[in-house]
Design a protein around this motif. Sequence first.
Motif, mmCIF file in Angstrom:
data_model
loop_
_atom_site.group_PDB
_atom_site.id
_atom_site.type_symbol
_atom_site.label_atom_id
_atom_site.label_comp_id
_atom_site.label_asym_id
_atom_site.label_seq_id
_atom_site.Cartn_x
_atom_site.Cartn_y
_atom_site.Cartn_z
ATOM 1 N N ALA A 128 -5.925 -1.521 7.883
ATOM 2 C CA ALA A 128 -7.139 -2.234 7.830
ATOM 3 C C ALA A 128 -7.113 -3.690 8.227
ATOM 4 O O ALA A 128 -6.365 -4.161 8.629
ATOM 5 C CB ALA A 128 -6.451 -2.387 6.216
ATOM 6 N N VAL A 129 -8.054 -3.911 8.111
ATOM 7 C CA VAL A 129 -8.361 -5.773 8.991
ATOM 8 C C VAL A 129 -9.768 -6.387 8.046
ATOM 9 O O VAL A 129 -10.225 -5.339 7.730
ATOM 10 C CB VAL A 129 -9.329 -5.205 10.376
ATOM 11 C CG1 VAL A 129 -9.838 -6.296 11.231
ATOM 12 C CG2 VAL A 129 -8.518 -4.340 11.200
ATOM 13 N N THR A 143 -11.311 -0.723 9.148
ATOM 14 C CA THR A 143 -9.987 0.343 9.397
ATOM 15 C C THR A 143 -10.609 -0.312 11.349
ATOM 16 O O THR A 143 -11.610 -0.047 11.869
ATOM 17 C CB THR A 143 -10.246 1.739 9.009
ATOM 18 O OG1 THR A 143 -10.475 1.834 7.542
ATOM 19 C CG2 THR A 143 -8.426 2.371 9.943
ATOM 20 N N ALA A 144 -9.120 -0.201 12.103
ATOM 21 C CA ALA A 144 -9.125 -0.746 13.332
ATOM 22 C C ALA A 144 -9.503 0.802 13.941
ATOM 23 O O ALA A 144 -8.813 1.835 13.530
ATOM 24 C CB ALA A 144 -8.101 -1.047 13.475
ATOM 25 N N ASN A 145 -10.034 0.579 14.958
ATOM 26 C CA ASN A 145 -10.325 1.848 15.897
ATOM 27 C C ASN A 145 -10.035 2.193 17.083
ATOM 28 O O ASN A 145 -9.582 1.133 17.883
ATOM 29 C CB ASN A 145 -11.705 2.156 15.740
ATOM 30 C CG ASN A 145 -13.450 3.122 14.719
ATOM 31 O OD1 ASN A 145 -11.905 3.095 13.686
ATOM 32 N ND2 ASN A 145 -14.030 2.469 14.976
ATOM 33 N N SER A 153 -15.342 -0.346 5.186
ATOM 34 C CA SER A 153 -14.873 -0.394 4.171
ATOM 35 C C SER A 153 -15.474 -0.704 2.380
ATOM 36 O O SER A 153 -15.333 -0.200 1.743
ATOM 37 C CB SER A 153 -13.917 0.099 4.296
ATOM 38 O OG SER A 153 -12.763 -1.018 4.118
ATOM 39 N N GLY A 154 -15.522 -2.245 3.168
ATOM 40 C CA GLY A 154 -16.001 -2.963 2.014
ATOM 41 C C GLY A 154 -16.203 -4.154 1.911
ATOM 42 O O GLY A 154 -16.288 -4.633 3.550
ATOM 43 N N VAL A 155 -16.578 -5.112 1.194
ATOM 44 C CA VAL A 155 -17.185 -6.581 1.604
ATOM 45 C C VAL A 155 -16.484 -7.157 0.303
ATOM 46 O O VAL A 155 -16.664 -6.607 -0.724
ATOM 47 C CB VAL A 155 -18.770 -6.850 1.677
ATOM 48 C CG1 VAL A 155 -19.470 -8.332 1.666
ATOM 49 C CG2 VAL A 155 -19.464 -6.125 2.567
#
Length: 156
Positions: A128-129, A143-145, A153-155
């Motif tokens: 998670a980032v 999410t880091a790639n 994924s969200g704000v």
Amino acid sequence: MRKLGFALVLSSLFFAVPNSGGLAAERTFIPVPKNVIYAGQKISAGLLRDRSVPVKYLNRVNVFTVPSELLGKVARTTLMPNRPIPTNYVIEPNVVHVNRKTVMRFEQGGLRIAAEVVSLNNAKAGEAVRARNVNSGLIVYGTANNEGSITASGVQ
């Protein structure tokens, strides 16, 4: 008589020793550092060499046995020359770094949005980032790639 006794003892020792050709300990090669590898240093093929160890040794310890498993990983602690590398002494490298700009992507159906963000924490691939959108200042999550980008994924 004395010579006969000595010869008898010597011959019994000679014949009591099993043929070591078939019973030789099986050996295998494992990767070890050529020189000191410091904590935080990325591991490359040039930093490793092969070392012969008994196969039985590998049943007792949890060390890397294939050089390709180590390539690209980062040392968690200092690795000493010619010493086997335990599996918990290396970690995956961070792909997202704190306070560095990267791209965050959001995809849903036919909608695709990309934005420049500044990461608020380090992350390995799949972790998670939290990041701040450069234009709006909003904190976003993702999410880091593997390539260093972030999937939104969200704000907050």
